[in-house]
Design a protein around this motif. Structure first.
Motif, PDB file in Angstrom:
ATOM      1  N   GLY A  40       0.792  -1.220   0.000  1.00  0.00           N
ATOM      2  CA  GLY A  40       0.000   0.000   0.000  1.00  0.00           C
ATOM      3  C   GLY A  40       0.825   1.270   0.000  1.00  0.00           C
ATOM      4  O   GLY A  40       0.926   1.966  -1.009  1.00  0.00           O
ATOM      5  N   SER A  41       1.441   1.592   1.132  1.00  0.00           N
ATOM      6  CA  SER A  41       2.121   2.878   1.271  1.00  0.00           C
ATOM      7  C   SER A  41       3.589   2.673   1.609  1.00  0.00           C
ATOM      8  O   SER A  41       3.973   1.696   2.256  1.00  0.00           O
ATOM      9  CB  SER A  41       1.458   3.700   2.376  1.00  0.00           C
ATOM     10  N   ALA A  42       4.412   3.626   1.167  1.00  0.00           N
ATOM     11  CA  ALA A  42       5.846   3.564   1.449  1.00  0.00           C
ATOM     12  C   ALA A  42       6.341   4.957   1.809  1.00  0.00           C
ATOM     13  O   ALA A  42       5.839   5.970   1.319  1.00  0.00           O
ATOM     14  CB  ALA A  42       6.620   3.027   0.249  1.00  0.00           C
ATOM     15  N   LEU A  43       7.350   4.975   2.662  1.00  0.00           N
ATOM     16  CA  LEU A  43       8.028   6.207   3.045  1.00  0.00           C
ATOM     17  C   LEU A  43       9.499   6.049   2.694  1.00  0.00           C
ATOM     18  O   LEU A  43      10.146   5.094   3.128  1.00  0.00           O
ATOM     19  CB  LEU A  43       7.878   6.459   4.550  1.00  0.00           C
ATOM     20  N   ASP A  44      10.021   6.994   1.909  1.00  0.00           N
ATOM     21  CA  ASP A  44      11.445   7.002   1.585  1.00  0.00           C
ATOM     22  C   ASP A  44      12.082   8.190   2.296  1.00  0.00           C
ATOM     23  O   ASP A  44      11.766   9.348   1.997  1.00  0.00           O
ATOM     24  CB  ASP A  44      11.658   7.100   0.069  1.00  0.00           C
ATOM     25  N   VAL A  45      12.962   7.911   3.256  1.00  0.00           N
ATOM     26  CA  VAL A  45      13.571   8.939   4.095  1.00  0.00           C
ATOM     27  C   VAL A  45      14.912   9.346   3.491  1.00  0.00           C
ATOM     28  O   VAL A  45      15.785   8.509   3.278  1.00  0.00           O
ATOM     29  CB  VAL A  45      13.764   8.429   5.532  1.00  0.00           C
ATOM     30  N   GLY A  46      15.057  10.642   3.225  1.00  0.00           N
ATOM     31  CA  GLY A  46      16.241  11.125   2.526  1.00  0.00           C
ATOM     32  C   GLY A  46      16.097  10.867   1.041  1.00  0.00           C
ATOM     33  O   GLY A  46      16.999  10.322   0.395  1.00  0.00           O
ATOM     34  N   SER A  47      14.971  11.274   0.483  1.00  0.00           N
ATOM     35  CA  SER A  47      14.589  10.864  -0.878  1.00  0.00           C
ATOM     36  C   SER A  47      15.374  11.542  -1.983  1.00  0.00           C
ATOM     37  O   SER A  47      15.344  11.082  -3.131  1.00  0.00           O
ATOM     38  CB  SER A  47      13.091  11.101  -1.087  1.00  0.00           C
ATOM     39  N   GLY A  48      16.084  12.631  -1.686  1.00  0.00           N
ATOM     40  CA  GLY A  48      16.915  13.265  -2.705  1.00  0.00           C
ATOM     41  C   GLY A  48      16.129  13.636  -3.944  1.00  0.00           C
ATOM     42  O   GLY A  48      15.046  14.232  -3.859  1.00  0.00           O
ATOM     43  N   THR A  95      13.942  15.540  13.585  1.00  0.00           N
ATOM     44  CA  THR A  95      12.973  16.007  14.582  1.00  0.00           C
ATOM     45  C   THR A  95      11.574  15.434  14.399  1.00  0.00           C
ATOM     46  O   THR A  95      10.782  15.435  15.346  1.00  0.00           O
ATOM     47  CB  THR A  95      12.869  17.544  14.551  1.00  0.00           C
ATOM     48  N   ASP A  96      11.262  14.942  13.203  1.00  0.00           N
ATOM     49  CA  ASP A  96       9.886  14.483  12.969  1.00  0.00           C
ATOM     50  C   ASP A  96       9.859  13.555  11.768  1.00  0.00           C
ATOM     51  O   ASP A  96      10.724  13.613  10.886  1.00  0.00           O
ATOM     52  CB  ASP A  96       8.970  15.675  12.723  1.00  0.00           C
ATOM     53  N   LEU A  97       8.857  12.678  11.753  1.00  0.00           N
ATOM     54  CA  LEU A  97       8.566  11.823  10.614  1.00  0.00           C
ATOM     55  C   LEU A  97       7.054  11.784  10.442  1.00  0.00           C
ATOM     56  O   LEU A  97       6.310  11.970  11.405  1.00  0.00           O
ATOM     57  CB  LEU A  97       9.083  10.401  10.843  1.00  0.00           C
ATOM     58  N   PRO A  98       6.566  11.537   9.225  1.00  0.00           N
ATOM     59  CA  PRO A  98       5.120  11.389   9.047  1.00  0.00           C
ATOM     60  C   PRO A  98       4.573  10.279   9.938  1.00  0.00           C
ATOM     61  O   PRO A  98       5.265   9.303  10.252  1.00  0.00           O
ATOM     62  CB  PRO A  98       4.988  11.026   7.566  1.00  0.00           C
ATOM     63  N   ALA A  99       3.322  10.402  10.324  1.00  0.00           N
ATOM     64  CA  ALA A  99       2.748   9.498  11.317  1.00  0.00           C
ATOM     65  C   ALA A  99       2.609   8.065  10.822  1.00  0.00           C
ATOM     66  O   ALA A  99       2.734   7.121  11.588  1.00  0.00           O
ATOM     67  CB  ALA A  99       1.392  10.031  11.760  1.00  0.00           C
ATOM     68  N   GLY A 100       2.338   7.900   9.510  1.00  0.00           N
ATOM     69  CA  GLY A 100       2.129   6.537   9.012  1.00  0.00           C
ATOM     70  C   GLY A 100       0.754   6.002   9.419  1.00  0.00           C
ATOM     71  O   GLY A 100      -0.156   6.786   9.707  1.00  0.00           O
TER      72      GLY A 100
END
Length: 219
Positions: A40-48, A95-100
């Motif tokens: 379903g959903s994905a989070l890419d941290v440091g997506s450049g 300091t923060d990330l999306p809640a998911g």
């Protein structure tokens, strides 16, 4: 084994600057193989510039890429065709990330910019049940094995740049314009802390390009 002499490293740096290639992208297809065929959903941290996020979108219903750099995030949006399953936002992951929650979280060459323990806890809390975390990270070389693998990787990295650029001098790809910093954690410390926070995590020293991989499935 001692690190290579400074003069040799400087010569390699000059060569690599003339024939650059994004060796983080070397792991993108491997990352995709660690994930389900559809999710379903994905989070890419440091997506450049969004290369990995766009690749994840071939499997996911929606991918959110976050990066603290407004300029490179704007570039990611410009490179992403519409309509797309991918969106990008400026966010400081320190300091923060999306809640998911997210079915997949990826993080390539970014975790060493962030507070390690706190970030892994945050990743864990934002994964959906059964979700997968995939990290490709950097570590500080210290042991003879570290330096031996680095010595093997250095000429292979240069050769890859030579062939990918067809032996011509080339500008840096857009994906290589993000801010960088050296890693400060040893691989043994990374493994110990990761396994304490993520029981059952698989951590592997990659053979080439000064990287390790970490995969974990949320129960």
């Amino acid at each position: 084994m001692r690190p290579p002499p400074r003069r040799a490293l400087q010569a390699l740096d000059r060569f690599n600057a003339a024939h650059p290639w994004d060796h983080n992208a070397h792991y993108h297809r491997w990352i995709l193989r660690q994930l389900p065929r559809r999710f379903g959903s994905a989070l890419d941290v440091g997506s450049g510039t969004g290369d990995l996020a766009r690749l994840l979108a071939t499997r996911a219903d929606h991918v959110l890429g976050i990066d603290s750099d407004p300029a490179i995030t704007s570039r990611a949006r410009a490179l992403t065709p519409e309509p797309a399953r991918t969106s990008f936002t400026v966010m400081d992951a320190t300091t923060d990330l999306p809640a998911g929650p997210f079915d997949a979280i990826t993080c390539v060459a970014t975790l060493h910019h962030l507070p390690f323990t706190e970030t892994l806890h945050a990743f864990r809390s934002r994964l959906a049940p059964g979700g997968t975390l995939v990290v490709v990270g950097l570590y500080r070389p210290a042991t003879s094995t570290d330096h031996a693998l680095g010595a093997l990787a250095a000429p292979l990295n240069a050769a890859a740049g030579w062939f990918k650029n067809r032996s011509r001098r080339a500008p840096r790809p857009a994906s290589m314009t993000a801010r960088t910093r050296p890693a400060d954690m040893l691989l043994t410390d990374i493994a110990r802390e990761a396994r304490a926070i993520l029981p059952g995590a698989r951590l592997r020293r990659r053979l080439f390009f000064w990287r390790y991989s970490l995969t974990w499935r949320q129960p």
